[in-house]
Write a protein that holds these residues in place. Structure first.
Motif, PDB file in Angstrom:
ATOM      1  N   GLU A   5      -4.956   8.473   3.152  1.00  0.00           N
ATOM      2  CA  GLU A   5      -5.295   7.066   3.339  1.00  0.00           C
ATOM      3  C   GLU A   5      -4.358   6.186   2.505  1.00  0.00           C
ATOM      4  OE1 GLU A   5      -7.638   6.048   5.472  1.00  0.00           O
ATOM      5  OE2 GLU A   5      -7.960   8.160   6.006  1.00  0.00           O
TER       6      GLU A   5
ATOM      7  N   TYR B 213       0.837  -1.199   0.000  1.00  0.00           N
ATOM      8  CA  TYR B 213       0.000   0.000   0.000  1.00  0.00           C
ATOM      9  C   TYR B 213       0.878   1.259   0.000  1.00  0.00           C
ATOM     10  CZ  TYR B 213      -3.711  -3.226   1.328  1.00  0.00           C
ATOM     11  OH  TYR B 213      -4.593  -4.272   1.347  1.00  0.00           O
TER      12      TYR B 213
ATOM     13  N   ARG C 240     -12.173   0.121  -7.241  1.00  0.00           N
ATOM     14  CA  ARG C 240     -12.070   0.593  -5.858  1.00  0.00           C
ATOM     15  C   ARG C 240     -11.196  -0.304  -4.989  1.00  0.00           C
ATOM     16  NH1 ARG C 240     -17.834   0.740  -5.967  1.00  0.00           N
ATOM     17  NH2 ARG C 240     -17.745  -1.000  -4.491  1.00  0.00           N
TER      18      ARG C 240
ATOM     19  N   ASN D  74      -8.975  -2.001  -2.606  1.00  0.00           N
ATOM     20  CA  ASN D  74      -7.935  -1.505  -1.705  1.00  0.00           C
ATOM     21  C   ASN D  74      -7.467  -2.601  -0.748  1.00  0.00           C
ATOM     22  OD1 ASN D  74      -6.287   0.647  -0.819  1.00  0.00           O
ATOM     23  ND2 ASN D  74      -7.555   0.847   1.017  1.00  0.00           N
ATOM     24  N   ASP D  75      -8.073  -3.768  -0.906  1.00  0.00           N
ATOM     25  CA  ASP D  75      -7.722  -4.897  -0.059  1.00  0.00           C
ATOM     26  C   ASP D  75      -7.909  -6.155  -0.912  1.00  0.00           C
ATOM     27  OD1 ASP D  75      -7.846  -7.104   1.691  1.00  0.00           O
ATOM     28  OD2 ASP D  75      -8.400  -5.818   3.367  1.00  0.00           O
TER      29      ASP D  75
ATOM     30  N   GLU E  71      -3.605   3.332  -0.136  1.00  0.00           N
ATOM     31  CA  GLU E  71      -4.255   2.738  -1.292  1.00  0.00           C
ATOM     32  C   GLU E  71      -3.497   1.490  -1.732  1.00  0.00           C
ATOM     33  OE1 GLU E  71      -4.641   5.577  -4.408  1.00  0.00           O
ATOM     34  OE2 GLU E  71      -6.316   6.644  -3.452  1.00  0.00           O
ATOM     35  N   TYR E  72      -4.240   0.483  -2.125  1.00  0.00           N
ATOM     36  CA  TYR E  72      -3.656  -0.791  -2.537  1.00  0.00           C
ATOM     37  C   TYR E  72      -2.917  -0.651  -3.870  1.00  0.00           C
ATOM     38  CZ  TYR E  72      -3.534  -5.485  -4.577  1.00  0.00           C
ATOM     39  OH  TYR E  72      -3.132  -6.640  -5.189  1.00  0.00           O
TER      40      TYR E  72
END
Length: 467
Positions: A330, A323, A430, A432-433, A332-333
């Motif tokens: 924040e 990340y 989207r 991110n995980d 981000e992946y």
């Protein structure tokens, strides 16, 4: 002296005596430069302040000479034994009165030197001023020589040494370093094995990091000749076995760290995996990992950290997600890491993070089916782990033109399929995980009502991708 001075403790404190001893034996064995600070205090109660000062200045340990007529060897032994590591050596001296008297002389002369009235008077008398400066310098040198001599001659007491034998101070410093940093890797490379790198060392490290990302299968990572980055490669990656030649003649990163010959390197890698596993699914800042490596008992320097950490992550790429901090603050992946990521690891690890994941047997079965689709997208076999499986799926949508990413209609005939296409597109954009993407978000986007089995969802995913 003609003037009254303050308390003995304040006199000694004002000396601000500060010398360092390098742990030479530890350096020759491990390749890491470490030092111990020498301090003088009056009374046992001031030992902690000397230790704190040493820590602030970057020393890993302290030699503290205690000027106290009432302090016994037993007192010093008890204090040293309370330390969790062998990072403190204590001693007293029968010459404490001589040192104290010289210290009082220096203290008094220093008061005279900084007294405005006296200083103004001496400015008008060159002879007096010259005589004063001579006496000031002479007394300072006399005191320093006396303290230096005592440091060499006294018997030092540590956590494990209390046999009344005399050992050279440099030998004790090395023994202390060997104990405090007992799991430090053996790295003989002065270019990078330090906390502050020169401009040329930074440049060489960046070049090597780029090679590490892009040239795994080439001998010596494709580095020709013998530039500085080749020296770093040999010391940190080739000689340690982290980059090795397989039986088929191809070069790869070592994935089984239990095969490492360097016990220190094996220990820091094992401890890191244990740390990440204890924070499974959580963001772990790479600046925190760097501090973990730098602390006892590992003592990995900042110059070495980016290179060894990159090699470490290559072995755990199936369990680690990367990340980067976005403008929003924040994380981000990143579906895949590149040279830019490696540079930031060197320059600003606080802006980078990783997550450690583990999957259940049921989740692994679903990942195996998804891996087949990812293999079709990548035109190569993909291992059935969440990182490798997620990367082609996320990459294929991110590489589309903007109008494709923003389209409202993908199928004019089937409105349900069109909605599923948009849902799949959105969760991939989207993402991110990676584990949540594959286990939760993607299955829900394909089958929001939960009516399809795994095989049906896989076929639907193929259809969506091919639209």
């Amino acid at each position: 002296m003609l003037m009254q001075v303050d308390s003995d403790a304040k006199v000694i404190e004002s000396l601000n005596y500060s010398e360092y001893v390098m742990a030479n034996g530890h350096y020759h064995d491990k390749g890491s430069i470490r030092w111990v600070k020498q301090s003088v205090v009056y009374g046992l109660s001031n030992i902690d302040s000397a230790i704190n000062c040493a820590n602030r200045e970057g020393a890993f340990g302290s030699f503290v000479l205690v000027l106290d007529p009432h302090a016994s060897s037993q007192d010093l032994s008890e204090l040293a034994s309370k330390r969790s590591r062998e990072d403190l050596a204590l001693a007293t001296t029968s010459l404490w009165e001589e040192i104290l008297e010289l210290a009082k002389d220096v203290y008094a002369l220093d008061l005279i030197k900084h007294d405005k009235v006296t200083s103004a008077a001496m400015q008008g008398d060159r002879v007096a001023a010259k005589e004063f400066e001579y006496r000031y310098a002479y007394t300072q040198n006399l005191l320093r020589e006396k303290i230096t001599s005592v440091f060499r001659e006294v018997t030092w007491i540590t956590k494990t040494t209390n046999d009344n034998k005399h050992y050279p101070i440099s030998y004790i410093a090395s023994c202390m370093a060997d104990d405090v940093y007992r799991f430090t890797p053996q790295i003989h490379n002065e270019i990078v094995n330090r906390n502050k790198l020169s401009a040329s060392a930074v440049s060489a490290s960046k070049k090597l990091l780029e090679r590490m990302v892009n040239s795994e299968t080439q001998e010596a990572l494709g580095i020709s000749g013998f530039p500085p980055e080749k020296s770093i490669y040999m010391s940190l990656l080739r000689n340690t076995g982290l980059h090795y030649k397989r039986g088929d003649g191809t070069w790869h990163w070592l994935e089984d760290h239990s095969k490492l010959a360097d016990h220190g390197l094996k220990s820091v890698f094992s401890a890191t995996t244990k740390l990440l596993s204890s924070k499974k699914g959580e963001f772990v800042s790479l600046s925190d990992v760097r501090e973990f490596w730098a602390g006892a008992p590992y003592g990995v320097t900042k110059g070495v950290f980016p290179i060894l950490f990159m090699a470490y992550t290559f072995a755990l790429k199936s369990k680690i997600a990367f990340y980067e901090r976005a403008i929003s603050g924040e994380f981000e992946y990143l579906p895949e890491i590149d040279a830019e990521y490696a540079y930031k690891l060197q320059k600003s690890p606080n802006d980078l993070a990783i997550k450690y994941f583990e999957v259940s047997a049921v989740e692994q079965k679903w990942l195996s089916k998804l891996a087949i689709v990812s293999s079709e997208l990548a035109n190569r076999e993909i291992d059935a782990n969440f990182i490798n499986t997620a990367t082609p799926l996320v990459t294929v949508i991110h590489r589309q033109l903007n109008w494709v990413k923003q389209a409202h209609t993908y199928n004019d005939v089937d409105s349900i399929l069109n909605k599923i296409c948009r849902n799949v597109r959105d969760v991939l954009l989207r993402a991110n995980d990676p584990l949540r993407l594959l286990i939760v978000d993607l299955p829900h986007a394909l089958d929001p009502d939960g009516k399809l089995n795994d095989d049906d969802k896989i076929e639907l995913l193929r259809e969506v991708i091919n639209i």
